[in-house]
Design a protein around this motif. Structure first.
Motif, mmCIF file in Angstrom:
data_model
loop_
_atom_site.group_PDB
_atom_site.id
_atom_site.type_symbol
_atom_site.label_atom_id
_atom_site.label_comp_id
_atom_site.label_asym_id
_atom_site.label_seq_id
_atom_site.Cartn_x
_atom_site.Cartn_y
_atom_site.Cartn_z
ATOM 1 N N GLN A 8 1.205 -0.925 0.355
ATOM 2 C CA GLN A 8 -0.313 -0.022 -0.013
ATOM 3 C C GLN A 8 1.338 1.178 0.144
ATOM 4 O OE1 GLN A 8 -2.906 0.123 3.558
ATOM 5 N NE2 GLN A 8 -4.332 0.965 2.158
ATOM 6 N N TRP A 9 2.116 1.434 0.653
ATOM 7 C CA TRP A 9 3.147 2.244 0.229
ATOM 8 C C TRP A 9 3.133 2.402 -1.356
ATOM 9 C CZ3 TRP A 9 7.694 2.163 -2.109
ATOM 10 C CH2 TRP A 9 8.028 0.649 -2.760
ATOM 11 N N LYS A 10 3.580 2.050 -1.840
ATOM 12 C CA LYS A 10 3.378 2.929 -3.354
ATOM 13 C C LYS A 10 2.690 3.126 -4.256
ATOM 14 C CE LYS A 10 5.677 -1.997 -4.648
ATOM 15 N NZ LYS A 10 5.278 -3.182 -5.339
ATOM 16 N N GLN A 11 1.352 3.149 -2.707
ATOM 17 C CA GLN A 11 -0.075 4.761 -4.000
ATOM 18 C C GLN A 11 -0.112 5.677 -3.704
ATOM 19 O OE1 GLN A 11 -3.550 3.799 -1.536
ATOM 20 N NE2 GLN A 11 -4.010 0.720 -2.943
ATOM 21 N N PRO A 12 0.455 5.938 -2.711
ATOM 22 C CA PRO A 12 1.465 7.461 -2.096
ATOM 23 C C PRO A 12 2.584 7.408 -2.891
ATOM 24 C CG PRO A 12 1.344 6.333 -0.461
ATOM 25 C CD PRO A 12 0.666 5.773 -1.033
ATOM 26 N N LEU A 13 3.660 6.610 -3.196
ATOM 27 C CA LEU A 13 5.286 7.186 -4.077
ATOM 28 C C LEU A 13 4.469 7.180 -5.387
ATOM 29 C CD1 LEU A 13 7.928 7.100 -3.636
ATOM 30 C CD2 LEU A 13 8.107 4.723 -4.465
ATOM 31 N N SER A 14 3.648 6.398 -5.569
ATOM 32 C CA SER A 14 3.018 6.632 -7.388
ATOM 33 C C SER A 14 2.566 8.579 -7.751
ATOM 34 C CB SER A 14 2.119 6.037 -7.881
ATOM 35 O OG SER A 14 2.302 4.497 -7.439
ATOM 36 N N SER A 15 2.275 8.958 -6.621
ATOM 37 C CA SER A 15 1.742 10.538 -6.253
ATOM 38 C C SER A 15 2.708 11.406 -6.683
ATOM 39 C CB SER A 15 0.688 10.895 -6.140
ATOM 40 O OG SER A 15 -0.246 10.184 -6.489
ATOM 41 N N LEU A 16 3.886 10.908 -5.981
ATOM 42 C CA LEU A 16 5.488 11.886 -5.290
ATOM 43 C C LEU A 16 6.411 11.497 -7.212
ATOM 44 C CD1 LEU A 16 7.388 12.971 -3.372
ATOM 45 C CD2 LEU A 16 7.639 10.660 -3.379
ATOM 46 N N SER A 61 4.439 -4.158 -15.691
ATOM 47 C CA SER A 61 4.870 -4.100 -14.332
ATOM 48 C C SER A 61 5.125 -2.395 -13.241
ATOM 49 C CB SER A 61 6.383 -4.786 -13.829
ATOM 50 O OG SER A 61 7.032 -3.669 -14.786
ATOM 51 N N TRP A 62 4.989 -3.128 -12.220
ATOM 52 C CA TRP A 62 5.243 -1.302 -11.431
ATOM 53 C C TRP A 62 5.786 -0.467 -11.832
ATOM 54 C CZ3 TRP A 62 6.923 0.955 -7.197
ATOM 55 C CH2 TRP A 62 6.519 2.271 -6.435
ATOM 56 N N PRO A 63 7.520 -0.787 -11.157
ATOM 57 C CA PRO A 63 7.300 -0.110 -12.519
ATOM 58 C C PRO A 63 8.150 0.454 -13.369
ATOM 59 C CG PRO A 63 9.463 -2.337 -10.966
ATOM 60 C CD PRO A 63 7.852 -2.287 -11.633
ATOM 61 N N VAL A 64 7.739 -0.375 -14.304
ATOM 62 C CA VAL A 64 7.775 0.195 -15.826
ATOM 63 C C VAL A 64 6.940 0.983 -16.037
ATOM 64 C CG1 VAL A 64 6.824 -0.369 -18.678
ATOM 65 C CG2 VAL A 64 8.038 -1.789 -17.084
ATOM 66 N N PHE A 65 5.125 1.254 -14.891
ATOM 67 C CA PHE A 65 4.544 2.168 -14.708
ATOM 68 C C PHE A 65 4.934 3.246 -14.208
ATOM 69 C CE2 PHE A 65 0.944 3.443 -12.140
ATOM 70 C CZ PHE A 65 -0.041 3.817 -13.027
ATOM 71 N N PHE A 69 4.790 6.691 -15.898
ATOM 72 C CA PHE A 69 4.134 8.153 -15.078
ATOM 73 C C PHE A 69 4.792 9.102 -14.873
ATOM 74 C CE2 PHE A 69 0.563 8.574 -10.890
ATOM 75 C CZ PHE A 69 0.367 8.756 -11.822
ATOM 76 N N PHE A 70 6.020 8.983 -14.398
ATOM 77 C CA PHE A 70 7.495 9.978 -14.495
ATOM 78 C C PHE A 70 6.856 11.012 -16.225
ATOM 79 C CE2 PHE A 70 10.901 11.999 -15.308
ATOM 80 C CZ PHE A 70 11.429 12.951 -13.602
ATOM 81 N N MET A 71 7.072 10.178 -16.640
ATOM 82 C CA MET A 71 6.880 11.553 -18.345
ATOM 83 C C MET A 71 5.773 11.363 -18.603
ATOM 84 S SD MET A 71 9.976 11.040 -18.689
ATOM 85 C CE MET A 71 10.392 11.656 -20.521
ATOM 86 N N LEU A 72 4.589 11.127 -18.362
ATOM 87 C CA LEU A 72 3.513 11.659 -17.981
ATOM 88 C C LEU A 72 3.807 12.682 -17.285
ATOM 89 C CD1 LEU A 72 1.251 9.927 -19.734
ATOM 90 C CD2 LEU A 72 0.479 9.498 -17.612
ATOM 91 N N GLY A 73 4.428 13.106 -16.198
ATOM 92 C CA GLY A 73 3.789 14.498 -14.632
ATOM 93 C C GLY A 73 4.540 15.259 -15.529
#
Length: 142
Positions: A8-16, A61-65, A69-73
């Protein structure tokens, strides 16, 4: 990607990660658009936003995502800053104030209000991501 319980810690890390991409986009886009021009940076960023958005739906996978996601931001940060600066340079007087203070935030808010409706219809996050990426390519004329 099963981001529950122990992960679950990955969810806020995704936003960051997404907002760090936006921060990098804001820093890089000013220099880049001064060197090569605002319109080429804007249109290439719109195209890349669609490409990375489409790739996000295919992330295995999550790392590719996270990388996509970083590039999208990064691209979203670039687009917002370039549009704001381009509008401020081209427009004058009251039109500039309306564009900068009203038009950009209103269109962002309108898109944000349409997102839950679209998510209600498209229940899979991958399909929703495809729809968002397709709308980005329609905007850019690609």
């Amino acid at each position: 990607f099963n981001l529950v319980c122990g992960d679950q810690w990955k969810q806020p890390l995704s936003s960051l990660i997404f907002f760090l991409g936006g921060l990098c986009g804001c820093f890089v886009c000013g220099q880049l658009s001064d060197r090569v021009g605002r319109k080429p940076v804007l249109f290439s960023s719109l195209l890349l936003l669609g490409v990375f958005g489409g790739g996000l739906a295919l992330a295995p996978s999550w790392p590719v995502f996270m990388a996509l996601f970083f590039m999208l931001g990064l691209e979203q940060g670039t687009i917002y800053v370039v549009i704001f600066v381009l509008g401020s340079e081209v427009l004058t007087g009251k039109t500039r104030v309306v564009f900068s203070g009203l038009a950009l935030p209103v269109f962002f808010a309108f898109g944000s209000m349409l997102l839950p409706c679209t998510a209600y219809v498209l229940t899979s996050w991958r399909h929703l991501t495809w729809a968002i990426a397709a709308s980005n390519n329609v905007k850019s004329g690609s």
